[in-house]
Design a protein around this motif. Sequence first.
Motif, PDB file in Angstrom:
ATOM      1  N   VAL A  20       3.960   0.526   4.601  1.00  0.00           N
ATOM      2  CA  VAL A  20       2.874   1.503   4.527  1.00  0.00           C
ATOM      3  C   VAL A  20       3.064   2.418   3.323  1.00  0.00           C
ATOM      4  O   VAL A  20       2.120   2.675   2.564  1.00  0.00           O
ATOM      5  N   VAL A  21       4.288   2.887   3.114  1.00  0.00           N
ATOM      6  CA  VAL A  21       4.567   3.754   1.965  1.00  0.00           C
ATOM      7  C   VAL A  21       4.308   2.992   0.664  1.00  0.00           C
ATOM      8  O   VAL A  21       3.694   3.516  -0.275  1.00  0.00           O
ATOM      9  N   LEU A  22       4.732   1.733   0.598  1.00  0.00           N
ATOM     10  CA  LEU A  22       4.502   0.904  -0.587  1.00  0.00           C
ATOM     11  C   LEU A  22       3.003   0.672  -0.808  1.00  0.00           C
ATOM     12  O   LEU A  22       2.511   0.758  -1.934  1.00  0.00           O
ATOM     13  N   ALA A  23       2.259   0.405   0.279  1.00  0.00           N
ATOM     14  CA  ALA A  23       0.814   0.172   0.157  1.00  0.00           C
ATOM     15  C   ALA A  23       0.100   1.411  -0.364  1.00  0.00           C
ATOM     16  O   ALA A  23      -0.792   1.308  -1.216  1.00  0.00           O
ATOM     17  N   VAL A  24       0.488   2.598   0.103  1.00  0.00           N
ATOM     18  CA  VAL A  24      -0.128   3.837  -0.386  1.00  0.00           C
ATOM     19  C   VAL A  24       0.184   4.015  -1.870  1.00  0.00           C
ATOM     20  O   VAL A  24      -0.700   4.372  -2.669  1.00  0.00           O
ATOM     21  N   GLY A  25       1.399   3.731  -2.267  1.00  0.00           N
ATOM     22  CA  GLY A  25       1.778   3.840  -3.683  1.00  0.00           C
ATOM     23  C   GLY A  25       1.017   2.854  -4.552  1.00  0.00           C
ATOM     24  O   GLY A  25       0.518   3.205  -5.629  1.00  0.00           O
ATOM     25  N   VAL A  26       0.882   1.610  -4.106  1.00  0.00           N
ATOM     26  CA  VAL A  26       0.156   0.595  -4.874  1.00  0.00           C
ATOM     27  C   VAL A  26      -1.321   0.942  -4.946  1.00  0.00           C
ATOM     28  O   VAL A  26      -1.955   0.795  -5.994  1.00  0.00           O
ATOM     29  N   LEU A  27      -1.893   1.425  -3.854  1.00  0.00           N
ATOM     30  CA  LEU A  27      -3.295   1.813  -3.849  1.00  0.00           C
ATOM     31  C   LEU A  27      -3.540   2.956  -4.846  1.00  0.00           C
ATOM     32  O   LEU A  27      -4.537   2.946  -5.573  1.00  0.00           O
ATOM     33  N   GLY A  28      -2.660   3.915  -4.895  1.00  0.00           N
ATOM     34  CA  GLY A  28      -2.774   5.007  -5.862  1.00  0.00           C
ATOM     35  C   GLY A  28      -2.707   4.497  -7.290  1.00  0.00           C
ATOM     36  O   GLY A  28      -3.475   4.926  -8.163  1.00  0.00           O
TER      37      GLY A  28
END
Length: 170
Positions: A20-28
């Motif tokens: 989830v943390v990685l997905a938020v970072g990639v989305l940003g």
Amino acid sequence: MSTRSSQKGVGMMEVLVALVVLAVGVLGYVMLQVRAMEATIEATQRIQAINIARDLAERVRVNREGWLGTNTYLAEFSGTQARANTTPDCAAANCTAAQLADFDVAELSAYAVQYGMTLGMSACPSTNGRQCLFVAWGNTVASSSTSNTNSCVSGNAYRTSSTCVMMEVY
């Protein structure tokens, strides 16, 4: 005292939280790239518009008779004359000042259309008789108008939603 059985599934939860943390970072990062592409496209359009306006302003300065004498440039933009349907190719032949003005406007209008832009000329805001050249793209109209909400300029200020360049021509 904890046993091994009470730790079952904790590793899976840690992996899910990390994803989830990685997905938020990639989305940003993706959103940052999208905004960077939009800014690049807008900058390219502004550069093209500035080049078209500068080219026409330089042509006006070269053809002073077409500007001051017959004022063919202004007539071309006001729509009172047909654009270069019968005008000779002034790049290859000698032309009168009016023919050269007609040729210049037709050539640069065609060039602007290739980039999805329009050209217009009207009195500059807050000047004594000077004319402004407008190069607009998107939904913006290449003009100065207090009544048309799609125009580049309203009164003495750019409209915040407009996509255009204005250059004083003299």
